[in-house]
Design a protein around this motif. Sequence first.
Motif, PDB file in Angstrom:
ATOM      1  N   ALA A  44      41.323  31.586  41.074  1.00 47.18           N
ATOM      2  CA  ALA A  44      42.075  31.904  40.131  1.00 47.18           C
ATOM      3  C   ALA A  44      43.647  32.123  40.290  1.00 47.18           C
ATOM      4  O   ALA A  44      44.150  31.851  41.564  1.00 47.18           O
ATOM      5  CB  ALA A  44      41.483  33.533  39.279  1.00 47.18           C
ATOM      6  N   ASP A  45      44.451  32.335  39.359  1.00 47.64           N
ATOM      7  CA  ASP A  45      45.884  32.374  39.705  1.00 47.64           C
ATOM      8  C   ASP A  45      46.252  33.976  39.905  1.00 47.64           C
ATOM      9  O   ASP A  45      47.167  34.073  40.632  1.00 47.64           O
ATOM     10  CB  ASP A  45      46.608  32.126  38.134  1.00 47.64           C
ATOM     11  N   ALA A  46      45.261  34.904  39.659  1.00 53.40           N
ATOM     12  CA  ALA A  46      45.746  36.329  39.718  1.00 53.40           C
ATOM     13  C   ALA A  46      44.485  37.171  40.010  1.00 53.40           C
ATOM     14  O   ALA A  46      43.439  36.721  39.126  1.00 53.40           O
ATOM     15  CB  ALA A  46      46.786  36.904  39.079  1.00 53.40           C
ATOM     16  N   ILE A  47      44.363  38.319  40.770  1.00 52.06           N
ATOM     17  CA  ILE A  47      43.618  39.299  40.607  1.00 52.06           C
ATOM     18  C   ILE A  47      44.104  40.407  40.042  1.00 52.06           C
ATOM     19  O   ILE A  47      45.159  40.597  40.520  1.00 52.06           O
ATOM     20  CB  ILE A  47      43.105  39.573  42.321  1.00 52.06           C
ATOM     21  N   VAL A  48      43.291  40.972  39.160  1.00 48.96           N
ATOM     22  CA  VAL A  48      43.812  41.967  38.380  1.00 48.96           C
ATOM     23  C   VAL A  48      43.018  43.495  38.381  1.00 48.96           C
ATOM     24  O   VAL A  48      41.740  43.258  38.269  1.00 48.96           O
ATOM     25  CB  VAL A  48      43.924  41.808  36.865  1.00 48.96           C
ATOM     26  N   VAL A  49      43.423  44.383  39.073  1.00 48.56           N
ATOM     27  CA  VAL A  49      42.861  45.595  39.492  1.00 48.56           C
ATOM     28  C   VAL A  49      42.859  46.508  38.560  1.00 48.56           C
ATOM     29  O   VAL A  49      44.080  46.933  38.187  1.00 48.56           O
ATOM     30  CB  VAL A  49      42.985  46.187  40.780  1.00 48.56           C
ATOM     31  N   LEU A  50      42.006  46.994  37.531  1.00 50.44           N
ATOM     32  CA  LEU A  50      42.272  47.906  36.495  1.00 50.44           C
ATOM     33  C   LEU A  50      42.360  49.401  37.141  1.00 50.44           C
ATOM     34  O   LEU A  50      41.665  49.647  38.032  1.00 50.44           O
ATOM     35  CB  LEU A  50      40.908  48.023  35.647  1.00 50.44           C
ATOM     36  N   GLY A  51      43.344  50.067  36.696  1.00 46.71           N
ATOM     37  CA  GLY A  51      43.745  51.415  37.004  1.00 46.71           C
ATOM     38  C   GLY A  51      42.561  52.566  37.130  1.00 46.71           C
ATOM     39  O   GLY A  51      41.723  52.510  35.989  1.00 46.71           O
ATOM     40  N   ALA A  52      42.748  53.270  37.881  1.00 43.31           N
ATOM     41  CA  ALA A  52      41.860  54.532  38.114  1.00 43.31           C
ATOM     42  C   ALA A  52      42.585  55.752  38.608  1.00 43.31           C
ATOM     43  O   ALA A  52      43.843  55.098  39.107  1.00 43.31           O
ATOM     44  CB  ALA A  52      40.676  54.467  38.881  1.00 43.31           C
ATOM     45  N   ARG A  61      41.949  38.103  50.756  1.00 48.61           N
ATOM     46  CA  ARG A  61      41.663  37.309  51.764  1.00 48.61           C
ATOM     47  C   ARG A  61      40.604  36.285  51.796  1.00 48.61           C
ATOM     48  O   ARG A  61      40.599  35.380  52.568  1.00 48.61           O
ATOM     49  CB  ARG A  61      40.992  38.564  52.911  1.00 48.61           C
ATOM     50  N   ASP A  62      39.756  36.182  50.857  1.00 43.82           N
ATOM     51  CA  ASP A  62      39.038  34.981  50.566  1.00 43.82           C
ATOM     52  C   ASP A  62      39.606  33.949  49.832  1.00 43.82           C
ATOM     53  O   ASP A  62      39.107  33.016  49.491  1.00 43.82           O
ATOM     54  CB  ASP A  62      37.728  35.409  49.868  1.00 43.82           C
ATOM     55  N   ASP A  63      40.868  34.192  49.496  1.00 41.37           N
ATOM     56  CA  ASP A  63      41.691  32.933  48.999  1.00 41.37           C
ATOM     57  C   ASP A  63      41.335  32.929  47.571  1.00 41.37           C
ATOM     58  O   ASP A  63      41.454  31.904  47.120  1.00 41.37           O
ATOM     59  CB  ASP A  63      41.957  31.761  49.777  1.00 41.37           C
ATOM     60  N   VAL A  64      41.066  33.891  46.972  1.00 40.48           N
ATOM     61  CA  VAL A  64      40.458  33.718  45.441  1.00 40.48           C
ATOM     62  C   VAL A  64      41.758  33.516  44.614  1.00 40.48           C
ATOM     63  O   VAL A  64      41.638  32.875  43.511  1.00 40.48           O
ATOM     64  CB  VAL A  64      39.835  34.845  45.012  1.00 40.48           C
ATOM     65  N   ALA A  65      42.814  34.303  44.882  1.00 38.29           N
ATOM     66  CA  ALA A  65      44.089  34.251  44.381  1.00 38.29           C
ATOM     67  C   ALA A  65      45.201  34.655  44.939  1.00 38.29           C
ATOM     68  O   ALA A  65      44.964  35.457  45.876  1.00 38.29           O
ATOM     69  CB  ALA A  65      44.031  34.914  42.888  1.00 38.29           C
ATOM     70  N   PRO A  66      46.330  34.111  44.984  1.00 35.09           N
ATOM     71  CA  PRO A  66      47.770  34.465  45.575  1.00 35.09           C
ATOM     72  C   PRO A  66      48.485  35.617  45.233  1.00 35.09           C
ATOM     73  O   PRO A  66      49.213  36.096  45.746  1.00 35.09           O
ATOM     74  CB  PRO A  66      48.479  32.996  45.614  1.00 35.09           C
ATOM     75  N   ILE A  67      47.855  36.220  44.175  1.00 34.65           N
ATOM     76  CA  ILE A  67      48.570  37.264  43.547  1.00 34.65           C
ATOM     77  C   ILE A  67      47.604  38.475  43.268  1.00 34.65           C
ATOM     78  O   ILE A  67      46.392  38.054  42.652  1.00 34.65           O
ATOM     79  CB  ILE A  67      49.378  36.990  42.047  1.00 34.65           C
ATOM     80  N   VAL A  68      48.022  39.744  43.409  1.00 36.01           N
ATOM     81  CA  VAL A  68      47.054  40.785  42.984  1.00 36.01           C
ATOM     82  C   VAL A  68      47.952  41.854  42.154  1.00 36.01           C
ATOM     83  O   VAL A  68      49.006  42.035  42.498  1.00 36.01           O
ATOM     84  CB  VAL A  68      46.672  41.656  44.435  1.00 36.01           C
ATOM     85  N   VAL A  69      47.309  42.054  41.039  1.00 35.31           N
ATOM     86  CA  VAL A  69      48.112  42.789  40.056  1.00 35.31           C
ATOM     87  C   VAL A  69      47.486  44.139  39.948  1.00 35.31           C
ATOM     88  O   VAL A  69      46.042  44.287  39.744  1.00 35.31           O
ATOM     89  CB  VAL A  69      48.076  42.270  38.633  1.00 35.31           C
ATOM     90  N   ASP A 116      53.785  42.486  50.304  1.00 31.76           N
ATOM     91  CA  ASP A 116      54.455  42.968  48.830  1.00 31.76           C
ATOM     92  C   ASP A 116      54.982  41.715  48.003  1.00 31.76           C
ATOM     93  O   ASP A 116      54.934  41.996  46.736  1.00 31.76           O
ATOM     94  CB  ASP A 116      55.820  43.720  49.315  1.00 31.76           C
ATOM     95  N   PRO A 117      55.307  40.542  48.159  1.00 29.34           N
ATOM     96  CA  PRO A 117      55.706  39.516  47.424  1.00 29.34           C
ATOM     97  C   PRO A 117      54.312  39.080  46.417  1.00 29.34           C
ATOM     98  O   PRO A 117      54.462  38.613  45.529  1.00 29.34           O
ATOM     99  CB  PRO A 117      56.242  38.475  48.317  1.00 29.34           C
ATOM    100  N   ALA A 118      53.009  39.342  47.007  1.00 30.17           N
ATOM    101  CA  ALA A 118      51.826  38.948  46.298  1.00 30.17           C
ATOM    102  C   ALA A 118      51.515  40.301  45.452  1.00 30.17           C
ATOM    103  O   ALA A 118      50.506  39.715  44.647  1.00 30.17           O
ATOM    104  CB  ALA A 118      50.915  38.738  47.482  1.00 30.17           C
ATOM    105  N   ILE A 119      52.378  41.325  45.396  1.00 27.28           N
ATOM    106  CA  ILE A 119      51.708  42.535  44.427  1.00 27.28           C
ATOM    107  C   ILE A 119      52.695  42.292  43.202  1.00 27.28           C
ATOM    108  O   ILE A 119      53.775  42.383  43.334  1.00 27.28           O
ATOM    109  CB  ILE A 119      51.831  43.723  45.210  1.00 27.28           C
ATOM    110  N   ARG A 120      51.969  42.603  42.139  1.00 32.07           N
ATOM    111  CA  ARG A 120      52.420  42.897  40.805  1.00 32.07           C
ATOM    112  C   ARG A 120      52.082  43.948  40.234  1.00 32.07           C
ATOM    113  O   ARG A 120      50.980  44.392  40.371  1.00 32.07           O
ATOM    114  CB  ARG A 120      52.400  41.582  39.762  1.00 32.07           C
ATOM    115  N   ARG A 121      52.982  44.766  39.620  1.00 31.70           N
ATOM    116  CA  ARG A 121      52.793  46.196  39.175  1.00 31.70           C
ATOM    117  C   ARG A 121      52.862  46.321  37.647  1.00 31.70           C
ATOM    118  O   ARG A 121      53.862  45.949  37.165  1.00 31.70           O
ATOM    119  CB  ARG A 121      53.781  47.290  39.985  1.00 31.70           C
ATOM    120  N   GLU A 122      51.824  46.772  37.063  1.00 33.53           N
ATOM    121  CA  GLU A 122      51.853  47.244  35.529  1.00 33.53           C
ATOM    122  C   GLU A 122      51.914  48.831  35.599  1.00 33.53           C
ATOM    123  O   GLU A 122      50.840  49.189  35.910  1.00 33.53           O
ATOM    124  CB  GLU A 122      50.760  46.440  35.007  1.00 33.53           C
ATOM    125  N   VAL A 123      52.931  49.278  35.292  1.00 33.15           N
ATOM    126  CA  VAL A 123      53.097  50.845  35.653  1.00 33.15           C
ATOM    127  C   VAL A 123      53.064  51.495  34.067  1.00 33.15           C
ATOM    128  O   VAL A 123      53.446  52.790  34.012  1.00 33.15           O
ATOM    129  CB  VAL A 123      54.422  51.245  36.461  1.00 33.15           C
TER     130      VAL A 123
END
Length: 199
Positions: A37-45, A68-76, A104-111
Motif C-alpha cells: 500500500a501507499d501508507a499504514i494508518v494506525v488508529l488512535g487509542a 519492516r515488511d515493506d508493506v508501505a513507506p509511510i506510517v500515519v 521520522d521522515p516516514a511518519i505522518r501525524r494527524e493530531v
Amino acid sequence: MSGWAVVSALVALALAYLAVTGFQVWRAGIPDGVGHADAIVVLGAAQYDGVPSPALQQRLDHAVGLYRDDVAPIVVVTGGYRPGDRFTEATAAATYLHQHGVPDPAIRREVQGRNTWEQLAATARFLQVEGVTQVVLVSHPAHARRVQLVAREVGLEPSVSATPGRHDPGQILRETVAIAVGQIIGFRRLANLKPTMPP
C-alpha cells in the motif's frame, strides 16, 4: 397482511441485518494478510502522559512489523488530545515509532481527531495532497470493519490489518450496532452521536 405479520417481518429483517453485520465485524478482524500500500494508518487509542496505553502499543508494534515488511513507506499515526492531556495520541505514537526504528521522515501525524471518523477524514485530506489513497488500517479486531467502511466514506482505498488477539464479544456487539446504524445514516452523522458510540 395483518399488522402483527408486518411487525414480525420487520423484526425478522432487522435481526437478519444485525446478524449479517455481526458476521462481517467478526470476519474483518481475522488476519488474512495484506498487500503493498501507499501508507499504514494506525488508529488512535489512549496514551498516558506521552506513553502509549497497552492497546495503542499493540497497534504500534503491529505497524512497525508491517513497515519492516515493506508493506508501505509511510506510517500515519492519529488522534488528538483528551481532556487533561499534555500530549496527543498521535504525538505519543510517533515518539514510540521513532524509538522502534521508524525514521521520522516516514511518519505522518494527524493530531486533531477525537474519534474514528475525524481521524480518518483528516488523514484522507493530507494523504490525498500527497497522492496517497491506498492504505492499510491498523486497529483491534472488532474495530476492523468500521474503520474500513469509514475510510471508504472519506475517499481512501483501504485494507485492514488487525492486531493479534481474540474477538471480545462486547466489542463485537457494540461495533455491530454502530455499523448497523452508520450504514443507514452515514458514519459522519454516527460520529456526532458521541458519547453513545464507540471511538
